[in-house]
Design a protein around this motif. Structure first.
Motif, PDB file in Angstrom:
ATOM      1  N   LEU B 535       0.855  -1.192   0.000  1.00 45.07           N
ATOM      2  CA  LEU B 535       0.000   0.000   0.000  1.00 45.07           C
ATOM      3  C   LEU B 535       0.889   1.239   0.000  1.00 45.07           C
ATOM      4  CD1 LEU B 535      -2.844  -0.910   2.538  1.00 45.07           C
ATOM      5  CD2 LEU B 535      -2.914  -0.965   0.049  1.00 45.07           C
ATOM      6  N   PHE B 536       0.619   2.110  -0.936  1.00 49.09           N
ATOM      7  CA  PHE B 536       1.432   3.333  -1.061  1.00 49.09           C
ATOM      8  C   PHE B 536       0.597   4.534  -0.621  1.00 49.09           C
ATOM      9  CE2 PHE B 536       2.649   0.307  -4.313  1.00 49.09           C
ATOM     10  CZ  PHE B 536       4.022   0.249  -4.207  1.00 49.09           C
ATOM     11  N   PRO B 537       1.064   5.271   0.396  1.00 45.41           N
ATOM     12  CA  PRO B 537       0.312   6.478   0.766  1.00 45.41           C
ATOM     13  C   PRO B 537       0.412   7.535  -0.332  1.00 45.41           C
ATOM     14  CG  PRO B 537       2.333   6.298   2.057  1.00 45.41           C
ATOM     15  CD  PRO B 537       2.251   5.062   1.233  1.00 45.41           C
ATOM     16  N   ILE B 538      -0.675   8.225  -0.563  1.00 48.93           N
ATOM     17  CA  ILE B 538      -0.683   9.266  -1.604  1.00 48.93           C
ATOM     18  C   ILE B 538      -1.203  10.563  -1.004  1.00 48.93           C
ATOM     19  CG2 ILE B 538      -1.819  10.014  -3.735  1.00 48.93           C
ATOM     20  CD1 ILE B 538      -1.741   7.143  -4.650  1.00 48.93           C
ATOM     21  N   ILE B 539      -0.365  11.587  -1.106  1.00 52.67           N
ATOM     22  CA  ILE B 539      -0.758  12.901  -0.603  1.00 52.67           C
ATOM     23  C   ILE B 539      -0.695  13.844  -1.797  1.00 52.67           C
ATOM     24  CG2 ILE B 539      -0.139  14.822   0.927  1.00 52.67           C
ATOM     25  CD1 ILE B 539       1.229  11.466   1.768  1.00 52.67           C
ATOM     26  N   ARG B 540      -1.809  14.442  -2.142  1.00 59.63           N
ATOM     27  CA  ARG B 540      -1.808  15.290  -3.322  1.00 59.63           C
ATOM     28  C   ARG B 540      -1.317  16.696  -2.993  1.00 59.63           C
ATOM     29  NH1 ARG B 540      -6.917  15.527  -5.883  1.00 59.63           N
ATOM     30  NH2 ARG B 540      -7.969  14.831  -4.002  1.00 59.63           N
ATOM     31  N   ALA B 541      -0.453  17.215  -3.832  1.00 57.40           N
ATOM     32  CA  ALA B 541       0.153  18.523  -3.558  1.00 57.40           C
ATOM     33  C   ALA B 541       0.643  19.141  -4.859  1.00 57.40           C
ATOM     34  CB  ALA B 541       1.322  18.356  -2.593  1.00 57.40           C
ATOM     35  N   ARG B 542       0.942  20.410  -4.806  1.00 58.62           N
ATOM     36  CA  ARG B 542       1.533  21.093  -5.967  1.00 58.62           C
ATOM     37  C   ARG B 542       2.904  21.620  -5.601  1.00 58.62           C
ATOM     38  NH1 ARG B 542      -1.957  22.029 -10.097  1.00 58.62           N
ATOM     39  NH2 ARG B 542      -4.145  21.686  -9.582  1.00 58.62           N
ATOM     40  N   LEU B 543       3.760  21.664  -6.598  1.00 62.56           N
ATOM     41  CA  LEU B 543       5.079  22.273  -6.417  1.00 62.56           C
ATOM     42  C   LEU B 543       4.905  23.752  -6.768  1.00 62.56           C
ATOM     43  CD1 LEU B 543       8.166  21.889  -6.018  1.00 62.56           C
ATOM     44  CD2 LEU B 543       8.324  21.428  -8.463  1.00 62.56           C
ATOM     45  N   THR B 544       5.257  24.632  -5.835  1.00 65.14           N
ATOM     46  CA  THR B 544       5.004  26.059  -6.125  1.00 65.14           C
ATOM     47  C   THR B 544       6.269  26.817  -6.510  1.00 65.14           C
ATOM     48  OG1 THR B 544       5.181  26.575  -3.782  1.00 65.14           O
ATOM     49  CG2 THR B 544       2.974  26.214  -4.647  1.00 65.14           C
ATOM     50  N   SER B 545       7.437  26.398  -5.975  1.00 65.76           N
ATOM     51  CA  SER B 545       8.656  27.102  -6.398  1.00 65.76           C
ATOM     52  C   SER B 545       9.882  26.203  -6.294  1.00 65.76           C
ATOM     53  CB  SER B 545       8.842  28.387  -5.578  1.00 65.76           C
ATOM     54  OG  SER B 545       9.259  28.049  -4.275  1.00 65.76           O
ATOM     55  N   ILE B 546      10.898  26.570  -7.082  1.00 63.93           N
ATOM     56  CA  ILE B 546      12.191  25.878  -7.017  1.00 63.93           C
ATOM     57  C   ILE B 546      13.235  26.958  -6.744  1.00 63.93           C
ATOM     58  CG2 ILE B 546      13.878  24.485  -8.283  1.00 63.93           C
ATOM     59  CD1 ILE B 546      11.519  23.605 -10.110  1.00 63.93           C
ATOM     60  N   GLY B 548      13.172  29.396  -4.819  1.00 58.85           N
ATOM     61  CA  GLY B 548      12.554  30.721  -4.738  1.00 58.85           C
ATOM     62  C   GLY B 548      11.902  31.182  -6.028  1.00 58.85           C
ATOM     63  N   GLU B 549      12.099  30.451  -7.095  1.00 56.00           N
ATOM     64  CA  GLU B 549      11.493  30.852  -8.372  1.00 56.00           C
ATOM     65  C   GLU B 549      10.147  30.152  -8.552  1.00 56.00           C
ATOM     66  OE1 GLU B 549      13.000  30.912 -12.906  1.00 56.00           O
ATOM     67  OE2 GLU B 549      14.482  31.319 -11.340  1.00 56.00           O
ATOM     68  N   GLU B 609      14.958  16.231 -14.067  1.00 58.02           N
ATOM     69  CA  GLU B 609      15.319  16.780 -15.388  1.00 58.02           C
ATOM     70  C   GLU B 609      14.292  17.808 -15.860  1.00 58.02           C
ATOM     71  OE1 GLU B 609      15.830  13.424 -18.014  1.00 58.02           O
ATOM     72  OE2 GLU B 609      17.354  12.621 -16.661  1.00 58.02           O
ATOM     73  N   MET B 610      13.021  17.522 -15.603  1.00 64.19           N
ATOM     74  CA  MET B 610      11.956  18.450 -16.032  1.00 64.19           C
ATOM     75  C   MET B 610      12.168  19.845 -15.476  1.00 64.19           C
ATOM     76  SD  MET B 610       8.528  16.191 -15.620  1.00 64.19           S
ATOM     77  CE  MET B 610       7.489  17.518 -15.065  1.00 64.19           C
ATOM     78  N   GLY B 611      12.563  19.937 -14.188  1.00 57.18           N
ATOM     79  CA  GLY B 611      12.712  21.247 -13.556  1.00 57.18           C
ATOM     80  C   GLY B 611      14.157  21.639 -13.354  1.00 57.18           C
ATOM     81  N   ASP B 612      15.071  20.909 -13.978  1.00 53.90           N
ATOM     82  CA  ASP B 612      16.503  21.156 -13.806  1.00 53.90           C
ATOM     83  C   ASP B 612      16.843  21.253 -12.323  1.00 53.90           C
ATOM     84  OD1 ASP B 612      19.056  21.504 -14.655  1.00 53.90           O
ATOM     85  OD2 ASP B 612      18.905  23.674 -14.920  1.00 53.90           O
ATOM     86  N   MET B 613      16.330  20.296 -11.533  1.00 54.55           N
ATOM     87  CA  MET B 613      16.541  20.318 -10.079  1.00 54.55           C
ATOM     88  C   MET B 613      17.759  19.475  -9.720  1.00 54.55           C
ATOM     89  SD  MET B 613      12.632  20.016  -8.721  1.00 54.55           S
ATOM     90  CE  MET B 613      11.778  19.225 -10.052  1.00 54.55           C
ATOM     91  N   LYS B 614      18.517  19.998  -8.751  1.00 56.46           N
ATOM     92  CA  LYS B 614      19.762  19.325  -8.346  1.00 56.46           C
ATOM     93  C   LYS B 614      19.750  19.071  -6.857  1.00 56.46           C
ATOM     94  CE  LYS B 614      21.947  22.917  -9.896  1.00 56.46           C
ATOM     95  NZ  LYS B 614      20.786  23.638 -10.418  1.00 56.46           N
ATOM     96  N   MET B 615      20.739  18.328  -6.408  1.00 56.05           N
ATOM     97  CA  MET B 615      20.904  18.080  -4.979  1.00 56.05           C
ATOM     98  C   MET B 615      21.027  19.426  -4.266  1.00 56.05           C
ATOM     99  SD  MET B 615      21.189  14.781  -4.247  1.00 56.05           S
ATOM    100  CE  MET B 615      22.306  14.578  -2.859  1.00 56.05           C
ATOM    101  N   GLY B 616      20.357  19.565  -3.141  1.00 57.67           N
ATOM    102  CA  GLY B 616      20.482  20.791  -2.353  1.00 57.67           C
ATOM    103  C   GLY B 616      19.490  21.880  -2.747  1.00 57.67           C
ATOM    104  N   VAL B 618      16.118  23.951  -3.099  1.00 58.20           N
ATOM    105  CA  VAL B 618      15.025  24.100  -2.126  1.00 58.20           C
ATOM    106  C   VAL B 618      13.697  24.195  -2.887  1.00 58.20           C
ATOM    107  CG1 VAL B 618      14.040  25.569  -0.325  1.00 58.20           C
ATOM    108  CG2 VAL B 618      16.518  25.203  -0.432  1.00 58.20           C
ATOM    109  N   LEU B 619      12.778  23.300  -2.543  1.00 63.26           N
ATOM    110  CA  LEU B 619      11.481  23.252  -3.213  1.00 63.26           C
ATOM    111  C   LEU B 619      10.384  23.605  -2.210  1.00 63.26           C
ATOM    112  CD1 LEU B 619      11.857  19.741  -4.922  1.00 63.26           C
ATOM    113  CD2 LEU B 619      12.813  21.911  -5.673  1.00 63.26           C
TER     114      LEU B 619
END
Lengths: 224, 835
Positions: B535-546, B548-549, B609-616, B618-619
């Motif tokens: 069973l996988f818990p699912i919490i629906r949410a939106r990503l609002t910034s990466i 600070g952007e 890759e979609m958001g060019d997100m890297k280690m460290g 802040v989302l």
């Protein structure tokens, strides 16, 4: 073996231009013996080239028969004529008609290769040596002068040791110096190899060296 | 002669080279046919969507959310509903399982609960012919015909939805809000909103689309009212749009499909353009001697150019007319090709604007591709009467400027066609790169061929013929290979995606998914289906910034493919799944908490890759109204690609344990027991939706097959372009072929030899084309599978071989057909002409 190599019996050749019938050759009969050097002479439009092409099997007469080396070639198909052209006859043309995608030696050796002669290259090189083109073997036709191209064409006509060589205005596209060279070459080959030569030409110089001149006028033999 | 337009000369010139003229006309026509058809189709689709936009959306203003509306928004809607001239209808749309009253069978269905008055615009047509609003009363349902068929029910029978027992009172004929229904994996059930509470299917965390539709009598008020609603809506969660601004799945689907078909059409246009150029060049090459003679008689370069411009104009006009008419005729018959995919209110047929657009396109294409050959006419010198002068290939500055203008014009055309500057430039760059790669490959192969010492006489002659001066071997092979490589790449991608996601669905993989399991149902659910269920818990949410952007919804939604602005399913767990590996970071959550005090989050490589997100990085997430700041602690990748649950964002349990959540269950069940287990689950837990994965995959495959047929249909036009270039080249080199055939015959070759040489020449041409195409397509597909889709690559060699055989047959047949007539003729005719 009969001495007659080529015999034309009552040949006529005509074309239709619309409803109009154009007679080019009218009831021509001619015999050429082995080793003979025959020149077909006549003014422009007299039917020289047509007669030569009919005699050699490049064209078919409208009426009459052609016998070559004892065989009636009149109704042979193109495929039946192929071995005749490859081994029995050789051709030299006014416009040289070398295969543009092949170099000089390849042009010369082509008929020998067609009959799967393993010595094709050596024979071609030897012929080029004889006509003074030993260093031009790798040149393509467009890189050769008219005189050189015609010498290549003569080598090509001779490579399979044909019994008869047909030539249509072989000096027609050449200057006088080159013409003289080609005439001498043909005459020498005829003498050395005992080849039968049938040449259609305007050239008095060439005609003067022939064994016999057949003169045409309006498609009919006037003399010879 | 210097000034007048000599009509007889024009006619004679066209008639003298009529075969090349026909090929040129066909190339112009081919360049336009698919693009005109696609553009006309696009305008018809837009027309059908725009003309009935209110009917498509059901209201003037559409308020949409994946959650129940926020109190402020609800108050505003309620207040508006009381005003005169404003009518409101709310809807709740979700997937759930409908059951027969006897519990014997069940079906995953699309349920829409609607308030009275729905639809405010458009219609729900019932098969009985009765009025929808009179028929749909509390306690009743109207259903899609498919539901009756699959559950074996009839009108008057009872249907179980959640905890409700409802009577089937009618059957849906057509819904204007649902002009196509292939997006939905379950038949439609319309139910009265009054039954919603009794059904008890809309629970916390359930996947429901909440909508409020508003009909405003005063059209001038629409935007003001929409702005007022937007001001009260929760940003990023609740969306307010008017019928004019709202997007729809139908529109997005057609936007994407037509975009891809446009790519294929532009590719065909470019290939046909090459055909145009090569046929015109061949057409003009035959005229060089005539040009020289005319120049020597006093004709000016501009006299020749002017006449040939008119000739090209006449031929292009005919080509454009044929292309536009064929395109419109083709589009008129799209109902067969797109069967099942078209909006039901679409009217197919060309408009005056489509014709105008086609003419404009034709002008640009013809201008670009005929400019270079035409520009050479002026340079023919009278001396060419005496000798063949070779073109030194140098162009003057003016020519370069005009070529530059042409490239800009063509780029503009491509960008306009694709309606996307970046992709337009990438596409042109990609096509140029493809052509460059193939040209280099062909160049190397031809060079190698020219240096080969070939013993066989026919083979040597064939190679020499292929390399004969003036032969269009290179453009033919490049064009054919480009077209074939694109077709084969499309096939290989389709094949590999199918093999990965559908055909090779692992035997041990889960085949029954259960959605919307409530937190308090976990224990009982496990008791029912077995303790080992994941069973996988699912919490629906939106990503609002990466970092600070902010994530901009508008720009994200314009992107093709996945969007960062959509709602994501977050989950929590302490470890990697069995099909996951870490590619960045030492552990799932590292020591982020100790270092920065932020919540650690592990990303899947695809979303990184979609958001060019890297280690460290802040989302910031919006978890159903609550902001959560997180730092990227690791990046994961999947080792297998299959229909198995995966999550872009994984958190530690302590950070999301308290958030509103549902659970997702993945079960492996014997195929024969799936239906029975589905019944058991929904009879015990009516709110839980079950999805038979195998069945869903099969549905998906049907749509994919349909789409691939459409794409292949349009891609096949590019093959025609290649064939036309081949025909053009055959015509251009016909004299050279005749010459060779005659020489062979005079020197004693028989028909077999001549045919063998021609056969081998065309055979090598086909081998080069298909060989290069296979090489490029295999390498390209491998790269796409490996780096873009991250799936295993199967080269499917039999298909490559089949393509090779078909290409050989096509090229050899076309090549031989044009040469056969030479074989039976006496050589003298040609020799006389040459002399």
């Amino acid at each position: 073996m009969s001495n007659i190599l080529l015999q034309a019996e009552n040949i006529s050749k005509y074309y239709y231009l619309g409803d109009q019938k154009i007679m080019v050759l009218g009831n021509v009969s001619l015999t050429v013996n082995r080793g003979e050097f025959v020149v077909i002479a006549g003014s422009s439009g007299s039917g020289k080239t047509t007669l030569l092409s009919v005699l050699s099997g490049l064209d078919r007469p409208s009426i009459g028969r052609i016998h070559m080396a004892g065989r009636d070639i009149t109704d042979l198909t193109e495929d039946q004529l192929a071995p005749v052209r490859n081994t029995l006859t050789g051709f030299v043309f006014q416009a040289f008609h070398l295969i543009p995608s092949l170099n000089a030696i390849e042009n010369v050796m082509f008929p020998a290769e067609l009959k799967k002669d393993p010595e094709a290259r050596n024979k071609a090189q030897s012929l080029l040596d004889q006509v003074g083109l030993q260093d031009r073997g790798k040149n393509f036709p467009e890189q050769l002068s008219g005189g050189e191209q015609q010498r290549i064409a003569i080598c090509r006509a001779l490579i399979n040791d044909p019994e008869i060589v047909f030539a249509d205005e072989p000096t027609g596209n050449l200057d006088s110096e080159n013409s003289e060279g080609i005439i001498q070459l043909l005459v020498d080959l005829h003498k050395d190899r005992k080849i039968t030569l049938v040449i259609a030409t305007h050239s008095q110089s060439l005609a003067s060296r022939a064994d016999r001149i057949v003169r045409l006028h309006d498609g009919r033999i006037q003399e010879g | 002669m210097k000034d007048a337009m000599n009509i007889r000369f024009l006619i004679r010139e066209i008639l003298h080279s009529k075969s090349q003229a026909v090929v040129f006309i066909l190339c112009v026509a081919l360049s336009l046919v698919s693009i005109v058809a696609i553009n006309s189709f696009r305008s018809d689709v837009q027309q059908s969507i725009a003309s009935d936009a209110r009917g498509l959306h059901g209201g003037d203003i559409i308020v949409h959310s994946h959650y129940d509306f926020s109190p402020a928004l609800q108050q505003e809607i309620a207040a508006l509903a009381k005003k005169t001239g404003i009518q409101v209808a709310r809807t709740w749309e979700f997937y759930s399982v409908a059951r027969r009253a006897d519990g014997q069978d069940s079906l995953f269905s699309n349920i829409k609960a609607v308030e009275k008055g729905y639809p405010l615009y458009g219609t729900v047509e019932l098969l009985s012919g009765r009025e929808f609003s009179r028929v749909l009363q509390p306690g009743k349902v109207v259903v899609a015909p498919e539901l009756l068929k699959r559950l074996g029910l009839a009108l008057g029978d009872k249907l179980l939805l959640g905890d409700s027992v409802l009577e089937i009172v009618d059957v849906i004929g057509r819904e204007s809000l649902r002009p196509v229904d292939f997006f939905n994996f379950g038949p439609r059930i319309l139910v009265a909103a009054a039954d919603l509470a009794q059904m008890d299917l809309v629970q916390k965390g359930s996947r429901v689309q909440y909508e409020a539709l508003l009909k405003v009598a005063d059209a001038g008020q629409i935007n003001t009212l929409a702005a007022g609603l937007q001001a009260r809506a929760v940003t990023g969660q609740e969306r307010v749009a008017t019928y004019a601004t709202a997007s729809s799945r139908v529109k997005r689907f057609f936007d994407n499909l037509l975009f891809f078909l446009s790519l294929v059409s532009v590719f065909t246009l470019l290939l046909a353009g090459i055909g145009m150029q090569s046929s015109l060049a061949a057409f003009l090459r035959r005229k060089e001697k005539s040009f020289a003679i005319l120049r020597s008689l006093g004709a000016t370069g501009s006299f020749l150019l002017r006449h040939y411009l008119v000739i090209v104009f006449i031929l292009s006009f005919i080509g454009c007319a044929v292309g536009i008419l064929s395109g419109l005729l083709l589009e008129k018959n799209f109902s067969t090709l797109f069967a099942g995919l078209l909006p039901d209110n679409i009217v197919l047929g060309g408009s005056f604007f489509d014709v105008l657009e086609g003419i404009g396109l034709g002008l640009v294409v013809v201008t670009f591709f005929t400019f270079l050959p035409l520009s050479k006419i002026k340079n023919v010198k009278p001396a060419a009467v005496f000798r063949k002068e070779s073109d030194n290939g140098r162009q003057n500055r003016g020519t370069y400027v005009l070529i530059g203008c042409g490239i800009i014009l063509l780029t503009g055309l491509v960008v306009r066609q694709l309606n996307d500057l970046r992709i337009g430039l990438y596409f042109l760059g990609g096509v140029l790169a493809l052509i460059a790669v193939i040209s280099v490959l062909i160049g190397i192969l031809l060079l190698l061929l020219s240096r080969l010492q070939i013993a066989s006489l026919p083979l040597r002659q064939a190679v020499r013929s292929l390399l004969r001066p003036g032969n269009a071997t290179r453009p033919i092979v490049v064009t054919l290979a480009s077209a074939l490589s694109v077709l084969l790449t499309i096939y290989l991608m389709e094949y590999n995606l199918h093999a990965t996601y559908i055909a090779s669905y692992p035997a041990d993989a889960p085949n029954l998914f259960c959605l919307d399991i409530q937190k308090n149902q976990q224990h009982d659910f496990r008791g029912l289906v077995g303790q080992d269920v994941e069973l996988f818990p699912i919490i629906r949410a939106r990503l609002t910034s990466i970092n600070g952007e902010r994530i901009h919804r508008e720009s994200e939604m314009k992107k093709r493919g996945d969007s960062l602005a959509r709602e994501f399913n977050l989950t929590y767990r302490p470890k990697l799944l069995s099909d996951e590996v870490l590619i960045k970071g030492d552990s799932l959550f590292g020591n982020v908490r100790e270092k920065s005090g932020l919540v650690p989050v592990s990303l899947l490589d695809t979303v990184a890759e979609m958001g060019d997100m890297k280690m460290g990085d802040v989302l910031i997430f919006n978890v159903q109204g609550v902001p959560m700041k997180a730092e990227v602690s690791s990046i994961r990748s999947r080792t297998k690609s299959m229909l198995y649950p995966f999550f872009y964002f994984v958190f530690p349990e302590e950070n999301l344990r308290a958030a509103p959540q549902t659970f997702f269950g993945a079960l492996k069940v014997k195929k024969s027991e799936i239906a029975q287990l589905q019944n058991t689950i929904v009879n015990h837990f009516p709110n839980i939706s079950t999805i038979n994965v195998g069945e869903t995959a099969a549905e998906l495959e049907k749509i994919l097959q349909k789409l691939s047929t459409i794409i292949n249909f349009f891609a096949s036009f590019s093959i025609l372009a290649g064939a036309l270039i081949l025909v053009s080249s055959v015509l251009a080199t016909r004299m050279a072929r005749i010459k060779e055939a005659v020489y062979y015959k005079v020197l004693g070759a028989d028909t077999r030899f001549v045919l063998l040489v021609f056969f081998l020449e065309n055979f090598i041409l086909a081998l080069l084309s298909s060989g290069c195409a296979i090489l490029v397509a295999q390498a390209g597909s491998w790269g796409l599978c490996r780096f873009l889709f991250d799936i295993d690559f199967d080269p499917s060699w039999p298909v490559s071989f089949a393509m090779l055989v078909m290409t050989v047959c096509l090229v050899v047949t076309l090549g031989l057909l044009s040469s056969v007539s030479i074989l039976g003729q006496k050589p003298i005719r040609f020799l006389r002409e040459q002399s």
